[in-house]
Design an enzyme around this catalytic site. Structure first.
Site, short mmCIF file in Angstrom:
data_model
loop_
_atom_site.label_atom_id
_atom_site.label_comp_id
_atom_site.label_asym_id
_atom_site.label_seq_id
_atom_site.Cartn_x
_atom_site.Cartn_y
_atom_site.Cartn_z
N GLY A 1 14.54 -6.90 32.10
CA GLY A 1 14.41 -8.21 31.46
C GLY A 1 12.94 -8.53 31.22
N CYS A 2 12.72 -9.51 30.37
CA CYS A 2 11.34 -9.85 29.99
C CYS A 2 10.57 -10.48 31.15
CB CYS A 2 11.34 -10.75 28.76
SG CYS A 2 12.56 -12.10 28.82
#
Ligand SMILES: NC(=O)C1=CN([C@@H]2O[C@H](COP(=O)(O)OP(=O)(O)OC[C@H]3O[C@@H](n4cnc5c(N)ncnc54)[C@H](OP(=O)(O)O)[C@@H]3O)[C@@H](O)[C@H]2O)C=CC1
Ligand SMILES: CC(=O)N[C@@H](CCC(=O)OP(=O)(O)O)C(=O)O
Length: 346
Positions: A149-150
């Site tokens: 995920g970012c």
């Protein structure tokens, strides 16, 4: 030359994959799918990519698309990657999932945070968490790649050197992250439309953001002990970028150490992590359009805390750039191929 398909090519992450892969010297794009734009030329959806590729968006004919590809990128909302991964494994193809479905090792944890039933539980153990700076050797052999995920990318890269050396009190970690609005994807929603987000910053999902278990899982592995932490994301009025500011109490033995040198040594060989010179702090502007993660560590002597700042472009090192970095590693290409141009974004 390998053949690649992108499922969910018309999302923000998918469009970045199209842009990068259409110029990648080792890749030929064979199929791009969309739910709502099937039949339309890709450039009609994203005019800035006019003349990059002449592919038309197609519906997801999974068996055929996977059959025609060497690698499949899934860039769909979470909960939709399981059937794609199952079919890719059945056909013995490599799959890179940009969503969250294969990031969490424990299906019970996944289901409790994502409120989705996991339908490919038997494949979870095989999936490799695709953070090259931490897992490069496992990524080389991966068939199922769970792209991080970012927020977790920015947090884990910020914390890894301190955790790997055991220099902070694990239960003292606080992560404060600020994201651009593209992190929420392209779909329209009240929370992300212009008059709601412009000239405004807000915290959201305090103590309950879905990236919390992902960050905890991965930093626990680095530290070799189970860690619980506080993570607060913020939505900011910019399109791209994540800036994370991370606080942690230093252990006594770290108080006199040169933490900047520690970070420079840890990331010395990394093509996409830039530990900034002393006195410089990361900015989202400086990584926008690139696959870089910029990092700085500051020792706050008064409080005995380390303060780490990291910046990424959420759509590149936080999603599609990292996915291509992982693909390069999985197929034995030079790791920076196709993603080494800091002016990637037009
Ligand atoms: N945006 C970001 O910064 C990051 C995103 N990710 C992850 O990447 C994935 C994609 O994100 P993002 O590009 O932002 O999302 P978008 O909402 O922008 O795009 C989603 C894509 O999936 C397609 N799609 C949506 N629902 C379905 C469905 N039910 N069946 C088939 N296709 C569907 C859409 O098609 P259509 O265009 O036809 O509607 C579109 O192509 C997500 O899992 C996200 O969490 C990860 C890290 C960062
Ligand atoms: C600004 C914004 O809304 N960001 C998203 C980031 C989610 C994302 O892209 O992450 P996954 O890949 O894990 O779904 C959010 O907070 O939900």
């Amino acid at each position: 030359m390998i053949k690649a398909a992108i499922i969910g090519a018309t999302g923000y992450a998918g469009a970045e994959l199209v842009r990068i892969l259409s110029r990648h010297p080792q890749v030929r794009l064979t199929a791009i799918t969309s739910q709502s734009y099937a039949g339309q030329a890709f450039w009609q959806v994203y005019p800035h990519l006019y003349k990059y590729i002449d592919l038309t968006c197609e519906e997801m004919d999974l068996i055929n698309i996977i059959n025609q590809s060497d690698v499949i990128f899934a860039a769909l909302p979470h909960g939709h990657a399981m059937p794609i991964v199952l079919e890719a494994v059945k056909q013995n193809k490599k799959i890179i999932d940009l969503g969250a479905d294969f990031r969490i090792d424990d299906p019970v944890v996944y289901e409790s945070w994502y409120k989705v039933t996991h339908t490919a539980v038997d494949l979870l153990a095989e999936a490799v968490y695709g953070l090259p700076e931490i897992n490069r050797n496992r990524i080389k052999e991966a068939r199922i790649l769970a792209n991080p995920g970012c927020y977790p990318t920015s947090a884990i890269l910020g914390l890894a050197p301190l955790l790997a050396r055991g220099l902070i009190e694990p239960e003292s970690i606080i992560i404060d992250s600020k994201s651009g609005v593209s992190g929420a994807g392209r779909s329209l929603s009240l929370n992300t439309h212009y008059s709601e987000v412009n000239e405004s910053i807000k915290a959201y999902n305090i103590g309950q953001h879905r990236h919390t278990p992902e960050i905890e899982q991965e930093i626990s592995k680095i530290a070799g002990q189970k860690i619980t932490l506080s993570f607060t994301p913020h939505l900011t009025p910019m399109i791209r970028g994540i800036l994370s500011t991370i606080y942690a109490k230093l252990k006594i033995e770290a108080l006199d150490m040169d933490l900047g040198q520690l970070y420079r040594d840890f990331y010395q060989e990394e093509p996409f992590v830039r530990v900034l010179p002393e006195g410089c702090l990361p900015r989202t502007k400086d990584v926008s359009g690139s696959n870089f993660c910029d990092v700085a560590v500051v020792k706050d002597k008064r409080t005995g805390r380390a303060v780490v700042v990291s910046a990424i472009d959420n759509l590149l090192k936080g999603a599609s750039g990292q996915a291509v970095q992982n693909m390069n590693i999985m197929f034995g290409f030079a790791e920076a191929t196709g993603i080494d141009d800091p002016s990637l974004y037009p």
